[in-house]
Write a protein that holds these residues in place. Structure first.
Motif, PDB file in Angstrom:
ATOM      1  N   LYS A  18       0.838  -1.193   0.000  1.00  0.00           N
ATOM      2  CA  LYS A  18       0.000   0.000   0.000  1.00  0.00           C
ATOM      3  C   LYS A  18       0.874   1.244   0.000  1.00  0.00           C
ATOM      4  O   LYS A  18       2.035   1.201   0.412  1.00  0.00           O
ATOM      5  CB  LYS A  18      -0.907   0.007   1.237  1.00  0.00           C
ATOM      6  N   ILE A  19       0.296   2.356  -0.459  1.00  0.00           N
ATOM      7  CA  ILE A  19       1.015   3.629  -0.429  1.00  0.00           C
ATOM      8  C   ILE A  19       1.331   3.977   1.025  1.00  0.00           C
ATOM      9  O   ILE A  19       0.485   3.847   1.910  1.00  0.00           O
ATOM     10  CB  ILE A  19       0.181   4.750  -1.071  1.00  0.00           C
ATOM     11  N   GLY A  20       2.551   4.409   1.260  1.00  0.00           N
ATOM     12  CA  GLY A  20       2.962   4.773   2.607  1.00  0.00           C
ATOM     13  C   GLY A  20       3.632   3.657   3.377  1.00  0.00           C
ATOM     14  O   GLY A  20       4.157   3.887   4.476  1.00  0.00           O
ATOM     15  N   LYS A  21       3.648   2.440   2.841  1.00  0.00           N
ATOM     16  CA  LYS A  21       4.272   1.304   3.510  1.00  0.00           C
ATOM     17  C   LYS A  21       5.767   1.557   3.725  1.00  0.00           C
ATOM     18  O   LYS A  21       6.470   1.983   2.809  1.00  0.00           O
ATOM     19  CB  LYS A  21       4.071   0.039   2.674  1.00  0.00           C
ATOM     20  N   LYS A  22       6.262   1.300   4.924  1.00  0.00           N
ATOM     21  CA  LYS A  22       7.678   1.438   5.216  1.00  0.00           C
ATOM     22  C   LYS A  22       8.394   0.139   4.879  1.00  0.00           C
ATOM     23  O   LYS A  22       7.934  -0.945   5.218  1.00  0.00           O
ATOM     24  CB  LYS A  22       7.904   1.788   6.688  1.00  0.00           C
ATOM     25  N   LEU A  23       9.546   0.260   4.203  1.00  0.00           N
ATOM     26  CA  LEU A  23      10.328  -0.894   3.801  1.00  0.00           C
ATOM     27  C   LEU A  23      11.783  -0.696   4.193  1.00  0.00           C
ATOM     28  O   LEU A  23      12.335   0.393   4.009  1.00  0.00           O
ATOM     29  CB  LEU A  23      10.250  -1.099   2.279  1.00  0.00           C
ATOM     30  N   ASP A  24      12.394  -1.722   4.706  1.00  0.00           N
ATOM     31  CA  ASP A  24      13.832  -1.716   4.979  1.00  0.00           C
ATOM     32  C   ASP A  24      14.500  -2.603   3.942  1.00  0.00           C
ATOM     33  O   ASP A  24      14.353  -3.837   3.959  1.00  0.00           O
ATOM     34  CB  ASP A  24      14.113  -2.230   6.393  1.00  0.00           C
ATOM     35  N   LEU A  25      15.235  -1.965   3.017  1.00  0.00           N
ATOM     36  CA  LEU A  25      15.832  -2.665   1.895  1.00  0.00           C
ATOM     37  C   LEU A  25      17.297  -2.282   1.757  1.00  0.00           C
ATOM     38  O   LEU A  25      17.634  -1.093   1.734  1.00  0.00           O
ATOM     39  CB  LEU A  25      15.101  -2.316   0.588  1.00  0.00           C
ATOM     40  N   CYS A  26      18.155  -3.274   1.671  1.00  0.00           N
ATOM     41  CA  CYS A  26      19.588  -3.042   1.463  1.00  0.00           C
ATOM     42  C   CYS A  26      20.181  -2.073   2.481  1.00  0.00           C
ATOM     43  O   CYS A  26      20.988  -1.203   2.145  1.00  0.00           O
ATOM     44  CB  CYS A  26      19.837  -2.538   0.041  1.00  0.00           C
ATOM     45  N   GLY A  27      19.752  -2.198   3.734  1.00  0.00           N
ATOM     46  CA  GLY A  27      20.302  -1.376   4.793  1.00  0.00           C
ATOM     47  C   GLY A  27      19.795   0.049   4.848  1.00  0.00           C
ATOM     48  O   GLY A  27      20.325   0.874   5.596  1.00  0.00           O
TER      49      GLY A  27
END
Length: 225
Positions: free
Chosen positions: A17-26
């Motif tokens: 969804k729009i606004g979703k927080k993601l932790d990617l590649c540090g």
């Protein structure tokens, strides 16, 4: 006659969804908007949180259920394995071209796996628009545009690669320089597969990643391009 692709399970659902927080590649990001869905990937524009607020694009491998509806367990396993290999090949090809020819291709920022989904992160660029094409009013402007595209194609050929899906949606504009770059590496193949087939498209054999054991293809190019 083209063989049918694996069956899709109705209308696919978006992963985020729009606004979703993601932790990617540090790095932490927040989904700003959905950028589109392709043959076996879906793209999101993401914005860095904290010290790096710039926009980037992340491409995720679509859910395997999108491709394996009503498939046997054996075929679902084969489709899953092939899709992952195709996605990894696409990611590695972009990484190589971005490193060796940064002027001609989107920058590559990393790859990985999120909750079992493969992804890679690249520069946020927009496809060339009709308005931008019409704005090329002089011969010099048109020659510069075509020259940028030819440079990208020449760079691929120099690396022994051929792009089989060059079309307006895959020509991207780098606003900071006004240059156009070539994107979407899902239909980039080694040059020898083209020569061995003697056809406009690379040979589709039992060893091709996009050819399933039952003769169906899981990666198609846009007809007409």
């Amino acid at each position: 006659m083209r063989t049918p692709s694996p069956r899709m399970s109705g209308k696919p659902q978006w992963l985020f969804k729009i606004g979703k927080k993601l932790d990617l590649c540090g790095q932490s990001y927040r989904v700003k908007h959905r950028a589109g869905r392709g043959g076996f990937g879906e793209l999101y524009v993401i914005e860095g949180i904290g010290l790096q607020p710039e926009l980037r694009v992340v491409k995720f491998l679509r859910g395997i259920d999108d491709f394996c509806h009503n498939e046997s367990i054996k075929m679902a396993g084969e489709i899953t394995a092939r899709l992952k290999l195709l996605f990894q090949r696409e990611s590695k090809t972009l990484q190589k071209m971005a490193k060796n020819h940064p002027k001609c291709f989107p920058a590559f920022y990393g790859e990985g796996e999120w909750n079992g989904r493969l992804f890679y992160i690249m520069e946020s660029l927009s496809p060339v628009s009709v308005v931008q094409m019409k704005a090329l009013a002089t011969d010099a402007q048109r020659m510069h545009f075509i020259g940028c595209l030819c440079d990208a194609v020449a760079a691929l050929h120099a690396e022994g690669l051929v792009h089989y899906d060059i079309k307006p949606q895959n020509i991207l504009i780098r606003e900071s320089t006004g240059e156009c770059v070539l994107g979407d590496f899902g239909s980039v193949h080694r040059e020898e597969s083209h020569h061995q087939s003697g056809a406009a498209w690379p040979a589709q054999t039992q060893y091709s990643l996009s050819m399933l054991s039952d003769g169906r293809r899981i990666a198609a190019r846009t007809v007409g391009y």
